[in-house]
Design an enzyme around this catalytic site. Structure first.
Site, mmCIF file in Angstrom:
data_model
loop_
_atom_site.group_PDB
_atom_site.id
_atom_site.type_symbol
_atom_site.label_atom_id
_atom_site.label_comp_id
_atom_site.label_asym_id
_atom_site.label_seq_id
_atom_site.Cartn_x
_atom_site.Cartn_y
_atom_site.Cartn_z
ATOM 1 N N LYS A 22 0.835 -1.207 0.000
ATOM 2 C CA LYS A 22 0.000 0.000 0.000
ATOM 3 C C LYS A 22 0.864 1.249 0.000
ATOM 4 C CE LYS A 22 -1.772 1.578 4.057
ATOM 5 N NZ LYS A 22 -1.479 3.001 4.361
ATOM 6 N N ASN A 23 1.851 1.284 0.908
ATOM 7 C CA ASN A 23 2.610 2.522 1.083
ATOM 8 C C ASN A 23 3.631 2.775 -0.024
ATOM 9 O OD1 ASN A 23 1.078 3.072 3.267
ATOM 10 N ND2 ASN A 23 2.630 2.551 4.804
ATOM 11 N N CYS A 126 -4.901 12.980 12.983
ATOM 12 C CA CYS A 126 -5.436 11.636 12.746
ATOM 13 C C CYS A 126 -5.274 10.837 14.020
ATOM 14 C CB CYS A 126 -4.761 10.965 11.567
ATOM 15 S SG CYS A 126 -3.144 10.343 11.946
ATOM 16 N N ARG A 131 0.623 14.692 13.459
ATOM 17 C CA ARG A 131 1.157 14.561 12.107
ATOM 18 C C ARG A 131 1.170 15.875 11.319
ATOM 19 N NH1 ARG A 131 -1.109 9.078 9.573
ATOM 20 N NH2 ARG A 131 0.853 9.031 8.460
ATOM 21 N N ASP A 317 4.821 0.645 11.925
ATOM 22 C CA ASP A 317 3.616 -0.009 11.396
ATOM 23 C C ASP A 317 3.512 -1.482 11.803
ATOM 24 O OD1 ASP A 317 2.906 2.366 10.228
ATOM 25 O OD2 ASP A 317 3.515 1.807 8.199
ATOM 26 N N ARG A 409 -8.571 -0.739 4.612
ATOM 27 C CA ARG A 409 -7.697 0.288 4.043
ATOM 28 C C ARG A 409 -6.348 -0.311 3.672
ATOM 29 N NH1 ARG A 409 -6.321 4.408 7.871
ATOM 30 N NH2 ARG A 409 -4.930 4.807 6.157
HETATM 31 C C1 EPZ Z 1 4.312 6.991 6.303
HETATM 32 O O1 EPZ Z 1 3.550 8.046 6.858
HETATM 33 C C2 EPZ Z 1 3.387 5.811 6.205
HETATM 34 N N1 EPZ Z 1 2.258 6.137 5.344
HETATM 35 C C3 EPZ Z 1 2.901 5.412 7.595
HETATM 36 O O2 EPZ Z 1 2.110 4.256 7.488
HETATM 37 C C4 EPZ Z 1 4.127 5.090 8.473
HETATM 38 O O3 EPZ Z 1 3.692 4.814 9.782
HETATM 39 C C5 EPZ Z 1 5.075 6.290 8.486
HETATM 40 O O4 EPZ Z 1 5.435 6.658 7.121
HETATM 41 C C6 EPZ Z 1 6.359 6.024 9.246
HETATM 42 O O5 EPZ Z 1 7.008 4.927 8.703
HETATM 43 C C7 EPZ Z 1 2.370 6.015 4.026
HETATM 44 O O6 EPZ Z 1 3.427 5.688 3.491
HETATM 45 C C8 EPZ Z 1 1.156 6.298 3.213
HETATM 46 P P1 EPZ Z 1 6.392 10.373 8.330
HETATM 47 P P2 EPZ Z 1 4.108 9.541 6.837
HETATM 48 O O7 EPZ Z 1 6.253 11.657 7.617
HETATM 49 O O8 EPZ Z 1 4.898 9.735 5.612
HETATM 50 C C9 EPZ Z 1 6.553 13.699 11.723
HETATM 51 C C10 EPZ Z 1 0.159 2.951 7.827
HETATM 52 O O9 EPZ Z 1 -0.356 2.399 8.841
HETATM 53 N N2 EPZ Z 1 6.418 14.735 10.687
HETATM 54 O O10 EPZ Z 1 7.578 9.524 8.050
HETATM 55 O O11 EPZ Z 1 2.949 10.411 7.103
HETATM 56 C C11 EPZ Z 1 5.320 12.830 11.889
HETATM 57 O O12 EPZ Z 1 4.324 13.465 12.651
HETATM 58 C C12 EPZ Z 1 0.716 4.344 7.910
HETATM 59 O O13 EPZ Z 1 0.228 2.404 6.724
HETATM 60 C C13 EPZ Z 1 6.569 16.059 11.061
HETATM 61 O O14 EPZ Z 1 6.811 16.382 12.225
HETATM 62 O O15 EPZ Z 1 5.068 9.503 8.103
HETATM 63 C C14 EPZ Z 1 5.907 11.606 12.530
HETATM 64 O O16 EPZ Z 1 6.076 11.831 13.890
HETATM 65 C C15 EPZ Z 1 0.405 5.035 9.181
HETATM 66 N N3 EPZ Z 1 6.431 17.025 10.100
HETATM 67 C C16 EPZ Z 1 7.276 11.491 11.869
HETATM 68 O O17 EPZ Z 1 7.559 12.807 11.321
HETATM 69 C C17 EPZ Z 1 6.141 16.713 8.798
HETATM 70 O O18 EPZ Z 1 6.020 17.635 7.977
HETATM 71 C C18 EPZ Z 1 7.383 10.482 10.749
HETATM 72 O O19 EPZ Z 1 6.280 10.644 9.873
HETATM 73 C C19 EPZ Z 1 6.033 15.362 8.421
HETATM 74 C C20 EPZ Z 1 6.162 14.380 9.403
#
Ligand code: EPZ
Length: 430
Positions: A22-23, A126, A131, A317, A409
């Site tokens: 998915k991701n 969320c 996030r 995850d 999902r």
């Molecule tokens: C991706 O989300 C995945 N989603 C998530 O999978 C996964 O948990 C996550 O990466 C971490 O591996 C998809 O790929 C669609 P991040 P993403 O930006 O990209 C913070 C699932 O269950 N952050 O790497 O949204 C954020 O809040 C999902 O399939 C900021 O602070 O995750 C988090 O604490 C859930 N500012 C950390 O970084 C920003 O602008 C990592 O988030 C962006 C992120």
């Protein structure tokens, strides 16, 4: 609302085909916005999130066909889908759509790079945490974008119709922001260097696809990615990698129930750390030509401590599923979540099955119990809900997991895959 009923106690034996990730599929689909040519993606999983993103992309003018047919395929596993953004008809991504799926915010990168403008709703919070999107905005600004936030929307423009390459150091590792900046920089003027970039396999999969489309990206999979911008990108044919989170989830299910399952098409290199931890807990893991074989001969599960980290560390995850496994380990394990601040909602639900878990800040302390007992429980997010299903497989009696739209999902035909290996799992409608 559908629910899933699990009768626990059976071992899992047989084969489970692992779907496309998915991701990986979601950013690859979004990359179709970068070209007026057709991007053909193989091994796209049939999931609610994919269908939702098809609708969102359709709003921008992306047409699609599934294996040559326009309508979506109801049956069967992962499919080949052609995406074609000949003309971008709308550069606005509305709140009603973005709020349903966070990853749709990522359209901001390709829209800005190709059209010189984008108006994309902020996704909002969320279930697993706040996030924010600050890294996306900082990074795009570094590439010369002018940004305003108006009435909940990010309004972005380029100065002279095109983004400009630059060096950007992520203050924190972000998968989504790395995807977006890589896509944006692919069409920027000049060279972009992204430092402290995410190293997840999904980043590598996207970079390979962009390169097949004519982009010039090196270093994906390391923390420094270099992108030499090009004037335009073409179509390509590209395959979505196997889902490492689905792989890890079923591996943990087998570790929990005992049995012997071949996870067809799965690759250990996509989740080495999680497989090492699982082996430490007592599972036997081997990479075979056809996939990963997971076995446990009925001996107990050993307690292992885990901390979630960006790749190549243990993935957030898989945290909920691993906690499910640890509820029946002999001894105490500590599970620390460092990626999201609110990703322990499964704790209270696992407790309903008899698990003994206490929380101390970002760490869950799990005291293994010798048996779990089935109960009605509620899914709260995608990965939390599947942890309840796998705990139910090992619990005595019946577990009903409600609100399983979360599961749909991200898990393709979960109940079929588990039933084929001897689990008693059924979907109840209504
Ligand atoms: C991706 O989300 C995945 N989603 C998530 O999978 C996964 O948990 C996550 O990466 C971490 O591996 C998809 O790929 C669609 P991040 P993403 O930006 O990209 C913070 C699932 O269950 N952050 O790497 O949204 C954020 O809040 C999902 O399939 C900021 O602070 O995750 C988090 O604490 C859930 N500012 C950390 O970084 C920003 O602008 C990592 O988030 C962006 C992120």
């Amino acid at each position: 609302m559908d629910s899933i009923r699990v009768k626990g106690g059976n071992q899992l034996n047989g084969r489970i085909p692992i779907s496309g990730a998915k991701n990986a599929a979601l950013p690859l689909m979004i990359a179709s916005l970068l070209t007026d040519d057709t991007l053909t993606l193989e091994n796209v999983p049939h999931l609610a999130d994919v269908e939702q993103l098809i609708r969102i992309l359709g709003n921008h003018g992306v047409d699609y066909s599934v294996n040559g047919r326009r309508e979506k395929q109801q049956e069967g596993y992962s499919r080949t889908i052609n995406f074609s953004a000949r003309q971008i008809v709308d550069t606005t991504a509305p709140y009603e759509l973005v709020s349903k799926m966070r990853a749709s915010f990522w359209v901001i990168g390709p829209l800005l790079a190709r059209m010189g403008e984008a108006k994309v709703s902020l996704p909002g919070g969320c279930a697993i945490g706040t996030r924010p999107v600050d890294l996306f905005l900082d990074g795009l600004q570094a590439l010369g974008a002018e940004l305003d936030v108006e009435s909940g929307y990010v309004v972005a423009k380029t100065k002279n119709g095109r983004l400009v390459g630059n060096r950007y150091v992520f203050p924190k590792v972000s998968v989504g922001a790395t995807h977006v900046l890589m896509m944006a920089a692919a069409l920027a003027r000049g060279e972009t260097v992204l430092e402290n970039a995410a190293r997840e396999p999904e980043i590598v999969n996207l970079a390979e696809c962009l390169n097949a489309m004519g982009a010039r990206i090196t270093g994906a999979g390391t923390s420094t990615i270099t992108i030499e911008g090009v004037d335009s990108l073409s179509g390509a044919r590209h395959r979505v990698i196997p889902d490492r989170i689905e792989t890890g989830t079923y591996a943990m299910a087998v570790a929990m129930t005992g049995g012997d399952v071949l996870l067809e098409g799965a690759r250990v290199d996509l989740l080495q750390r999680a497989m090492d931890i699982l082996a430490e807990s007592g599972a036997e893991i081997s990479q075979e030509e056809a996939g990963i074989r997971v076995r446990r001969n009925g001996n107990g599960v050993r307690a292992v401590d885990v901390t979630t980290e960006p790749f190549p560390g243990f993935p957030t995850d898989l945290q909920a599923q691993f906690m499910g496994l640890m509820t029946m380990a002999s001894g105490q394990s500590k599970i620390t979540e460092t990626i999201f601040e609110n990703r322990f909602m499964h704790v209270q639900e696992l407790a309903r099955l008899g698990a003994r878990i206490s929380l101390a800040g970002q760490t869950a302390i799990v005291e293994g119990v010798s048996r779990l007992k089935g109960a009605p429980v509620m899914a709260t997010d995608l990965r939390a809900s599947v942890s309840l299903v796998i705990a139910g497989l090992a619990a005595e009696g019946e577990t009903t997991v409600s609100r399983i739209y979360h599961l749909d999902r991200g898990f393709e035909r979960l109940e079929d895959k588990l039933s084929n290996c001897g689990a008693v799992v059924e979907r109840l409608s209504g």
